[in-house]
Design a protein around this motif. Structure first.
Motif: not given
Length: 221
Positions: A160-164, A172-175
């Motif tokens: 969360d600290y990266f994309h907020g 492996g399930a990052v949009p």
């Protein structure tokens, strides 16, 4: 001389247990009234003491909350000052343009800034940060202090600290449309791979010199 119950009532003296009250009509009823009022008085006193105790706890809690809020604001503003410095932005962009093969200048700069921050916090009687770190625009961690070889150059775009986005994705399930933050945030709690403890990060974006795109995310825990 025998006491006159009527006179006692007139002058406000409570009759004894053996007296007949002209107001209540019997000594028994006076006793019952007193027995009823005593628990009520005790209950009222107890409630008052409870309220006072709660009120006495409210002020320290408010002071503590304000102190924590001020500390968070100080930490955030410090990161923003660093991330907004044109020289620092240039250092990050140069490392990024070189595919992060040369990052000695970046490392020495950030190590020095964290040391200064820790020394300032020590002078103020505040605990030092657990860590500072920098990820690139893709979420790869490019610097960390304290250094940990197991996290450097690993990808944390799911954090969360990266994309907020207010959640943590599974690796492996990052949009596909994931992007770095564009404003300061306080992240969700996460379990650090370095410390194995739950952490919260204060994170700010690092923009290019022309403020057109984010080159990295600078954070502290």
């Amino acid at each position: 001389m025998a006491a006159n119950p009527a006179r006692m009532a007139m002058v406000g003296v409570a009759p004894s247990a053996n007296s007949v009250s002209p107001v209540t009509g019997s000594a028994t009823r006076v006793t019952a009234s007193r027995a009823t009022s005593l628990p009520s008085a005790v209950s009222t006193a107890r409630n008052n003491l409870t309220e006072r105790a709660l009120e006495s706890d409210v002020l320290p809690a408010k002071i503590l909350a304000r102190s924590l809020q001020r500390d968070l604001e100080d930490r955030r503003m410090e990161l923003e000052r660093i991330a907004g410095d044109p020289q620092f932005q240039q250092i990050v962009e140069e490392a990024s343009n070189g595919d992060w093969q040369e990052r000695d200048k970046l490392t020495s700069t950030l190590d020095r800034l964290k040391l200064q921050a820790d020394e300032n916090r020590e002078r103020l009687g505040r605990p030092p940060d657990q860590s500072w770190f920098l990820t690139d625009s893709q979420g790869f961690q490019r610097w960390r202090n304290a250094f940990d070889p197991d996290t450097i150059d690993q990808n944390y775009a799911h954090r969360d600290y990266f994309h907020g986005r207010g959640l943590e994705y599974a690796r492996g399930a990052v949009p596909d449309d994931i992007e770095p933050i564009q404003k300061p945030i306080i992240s969700l709690a996460f379990r650090s791979e370095a410390t194995k403890k739950f952490m919260v990060a204060l994170a700010v974006p690092v923009w290019d010199e022309n403020h057109q795109y984010v080159t990295g995310v600078l954070a502290r825990t």
